[in-house]
Motif scaffolding. Structure first.
Motif, PDB file in Angstrom:
ATOM      1  N   TRP A  61      41.197  55.895  21.452  1.00  0.00           N
ATOM      2  CA  TRP A  61      40.438  54.806  22.078  1.00  0.00           C
ATOM      3  C   TRP A  61      39.730  54.028  20.983  1.00  0.00           C
ATOM      4  O   TRP A  61      39.143  54.620  20.066  1.00  0.00           O
ATOM      5  CB  TRP A  61      39.410  55.363  23.059  1.00  0.00           C
ATOM      6  CG  TRP A  61      40.017  55.910  24.314  1.00  0.00           C
ATOM      7  CD1 TRP A  61      40.346  57.206  24.569  1.00  0.00           C
ATOM      8  CD2 TRP A  61      40.356  55.176  25.488  1.00  0.00           C
ATOM      9  NE1 TRP A  61      40.886  57.325  25.831  1.00  0.00           N
ATOM     10  CE2 TRP A  61      40.895  56.087  26.419  1.00  0.00           C
ATOM     11  CE3 TRP A  61      40.259  53.830  25.842  1.00  0.00           C
ATOM     12  CZ2 TRP A  61      41.337  55.704  27.672  1.00  0.00           C
ATOM     13  CZ3 TRP A  61      40.698  53.445  27.100  1.00  0.00           C
ATOM     14  CH2 TRP A  61      41.232  54.371  28.005  1.00  0.00           C
ATOM     15  N   ASP A  81      45.973  51.583  28.037  1.00  0.00           N
ATOM     16  CA  ASP A  81      44.918  52.112  28.890  1.00  0.00           C
ATOM     17  C   ASP A  81      43.617  51.375  28.619  1.00  0.00           C
ATOM     18  O   ASP A  81      43.264  51.113  27.467  1.00  0.00           O
ATOM     19  CB  ASP A  81      44.691  53.604  28.607  1.00  0.00           C
ATOM     20  CG  ASP A  81      45.881  54.466  28.979  1.00  0.00           C
ATOM     21  OD1 ASP A  81      46.551  54.150  29.986  1.00  0.00           O
ATOM     22  OD2 ASP A  81      46.137  55.456  28.276  1.00  0.00           O
ATOM     23  N   PHE A  82      42.927  51.049  29.710  1.00  0.00           N
ATOM     24  CA  PHE A  82      41.589  50.480  29.658  1.00  0.00           C
ATOM     25  C   PHE A  82      40.675  51.447  30.404  1.00  0.00           C
ATOM     26  O   PHE A  82      41.150  52.384  31.043  1.00  0.00           O
ATOM     27  CB  PHE A  82      41.567  49.095  30.317  1.00  0.00           C
ATOM     28  CG  PHE A  82      42.483  48.114  29.624  1.00  0.00           C
ATOM     29  CD1 PHE A  82      42.085  47.474  28.462  1.00  0.00           C
ATOM     30  CD2 PHE A  82      43.744  47.852  30.133  1.00  0.00           C
ATOM     31  CE1 PHE A  82      42.935  46.579  27.822  1.00  0.00           C
ATOM     32  CE2 PHE A  82      44.600  46.962  29.496  1.00  0.00           C
ATOM     33  CZ  PHE A  82      44.199  46.327  28.343  1.00  0.00           C
ATOM     34  N   GLU A  83      39.405  51.214  30.342  1.00  0.00           N
ATOM     35  CA  GLU A  83      38.471  52.122  31.008  1.00  0.00           C
ATOM     36  C   GLU A  83      38.669  52.154  32.521  1.00  0.00           C
ATOM     37  O   GLU A  83      38.397  53.161  33.156  1.00  0.00           O
ATOM     38  CB  GLU A  83      37.035  51.732  30.645  1.00  0.00           C
ATOM     39  CG  GLU A  83      36.756  51.948  29.164  1.00  0.00           C
ATOM     40  CD  GLU A  83      35.413  51.410  28.721  1.00  0.00           C
ATOM     41  OE1 GLU A  83      34.688  52.173  28.058  1.00  0.00           O
ATOM     42  OE2 GLU A  83      35.101  50.240  29.036  1.00  0.00           O
ATOM     43  N   ASP A  84      39.207  51.077  33.093  1.00  0.00           N
ATOM     44  CA  ASP A  84      39.333  51.005  34.556  1.00  0.00           C
ATOM     45  C   ASP A  84      40.757  50.824  35.072  1.00  0.00           C
ATOM     46  O   ASP A  84      40.973  50.730  36.269  1.00  0.00           O
ATOM     47  CB  ASP A  84      38.465  49.868  35.103  1.00  0.00           C
ATOM     48  CG  ASP A  84      38.890  48.502  34.582  1.00  0.00           C
ATOM     49  OD1 ASP A  84      39.669  48.429  33.598  1.00  0.00           O
ATOM     50  OD2 ASP A  84      38.452  47.487  35.152  1.00  0.00           O
ATOM     51  N   ARG A  85      41.755  50.768  34.164  1.00  0.00           N
ATOM     52  CA  ARG A  85      43.133  50.568  34.633  1.00  0.00           C
ATOM     53  C   ARG A  85      44.115  50.833  33.502  1.00  0.00           C
ATOM     54  O   ARG A  85      43.732  51.018  32.357  1.00  0.00           O
ATOM     55  CB  ARG A  85      43.332  49.166  35.183  1.00  0.00           C
ATOM     56  CG  ARG A  85      43.249  48.057  34.152  1.00  0.00           C
ATOM     57  CD  ARG A  85      43.235  46.679  34.798  1.00  0.00           C
ATOM     58  NE  ARG A  85      43.183  45.606  33.842  1.00  0.00           N
ATOM     59  CZ  ARG A  85      42.145  45.263  33.105  1.00  0.00           C
ATOM     60  NH1 ARG A  85      41.035  45.955  33.193  1.00  0.00           N
ATOM     61  NH2 ARG A  85      42.196  44.243  32.277  1.00  0.00           N
ATOM     62  N   GLU A  86      45.404  50.764  33.865  1.00  0.00           N
ATOM     63  CA  GLU A  86      46.489  50.944  32.906  1.00  0.00           C
ATOM     64  C   GLU A  86      47.487  49.808  33.112  1.00  0.00           C
ATOM     65  O   GLU A  86      47.785  49.432  34.240  1.00  0.00           O
ATOM     66  CB  GLU A  86      47.177  52.289  33.170  1.00  0.00           C
ATOM     67  CG  GLU A  86      48.474  52.497  32.420  1.00  0.00           C
ATOM     68  CD  GLU A  86      49.202  53.738  32.899  1.00  0.00           C
ATOM     69  OE1 GLU A  86      48.773  54.845  32.548  1.00  0.00           O
ATOM     70  OE2 GLU A  86      50.198  53.586  33.651  1.00  0.00           O
ATOM     71  N   HIS A 103      40.294  50.039  24.408  1.00  0.00           N
ATOM     72  CA  HIS A 103      41.647  50.321  24.879  1.00  0.00           C
ATOM     73  C   HIS A 103      42.301  51.392  24.016  1.00  0.00           C
ATOM     74  O   HIS A 103      41.791  51.750  22.963  1.00  0.00           O
ATOM     75  CB  HIS A 103      42.499  49.044  24.851  1.00  0.00           C
ATOM     76  CG  HIS A 103      42.709  48.498  23.470  1.00  0.00           C
ATOM     77  ND1 HIS A 103      41.721  47.833  22.775  1.00  0.00           N
ATOM     78  CD2 HIS A 103      43.774  48.533  22.645  1.00  0.00           C
ATOM     79  CE1 HIS A 103      42.167  47.473  21.592  1.00  0.00           C
ATOM     80  NE2 HIS A 103      43.431  47.896  21.477  1.00  0.00           N
TER      81      HIS A 103
END
Length: 126
Positions: A61, A81-86, A103
């Motif tokens: 990350w 990948d993000f903190e709230d979605r992919e 990310h």
């Protein structure tokens, strides 16, 4: 005194491999790679560079406070990948990660990508 910079298991080559007006054979470089996570700067275009990545596994990350990143999939599948979605990218798809966004990139199988970013960017993050 110990070096406080973290060690990452990536083969990252920041040298510019091809000057202007030379054919760039991305496939030959990718096919000749033996690393699980390999980045090679291919060329410089104005103040940006084009890098090729051959990846399998996951990156750590990170974020870039001052720079956007562009990812383009040549073969395989890239997951961002993000903190709230992919986000899942297939061949011939691209995506811009804006500066300051945390990310990580990963690939479940061998994947070849191209990246366009500021020539001064620190690939492992700020």
């Amino acid at each position: 005194m110990a070096d406080s910079a973290p060690a990452y298991p990536y083969e990252t080559r920041l040298n510019i491999l091809f000057p202007a007006m030379e054919v760039i054979d991305e496939k030959a470089i990718a096919d000749g790679n033996q690393y699980k996570w390999f980045n090679q700067t291919l060329c410089k275009v104005n103040d940006s560079v084009v890098r090729m990545g051959v990846i399998e596994g996951e990156y750590h990350w990170h974020k870039h406070d001052e720079d956007d990143e562009f990812f383009y999939v040549v073969e395989g599948q890239l997951l961002i990948d993000f903190e709230d979605r992919e986000i899942a990218l297939s061949p011939r798809q691209g995506y811009v990660v804006p500066k300051g966004v945390v990310h990580r990139t990963r690939a479940l199988q061998r994947t070849v990508i191209l990246m366009v970013e500021n020539a001064g960017i620190i690939p492992t993050g700020d």
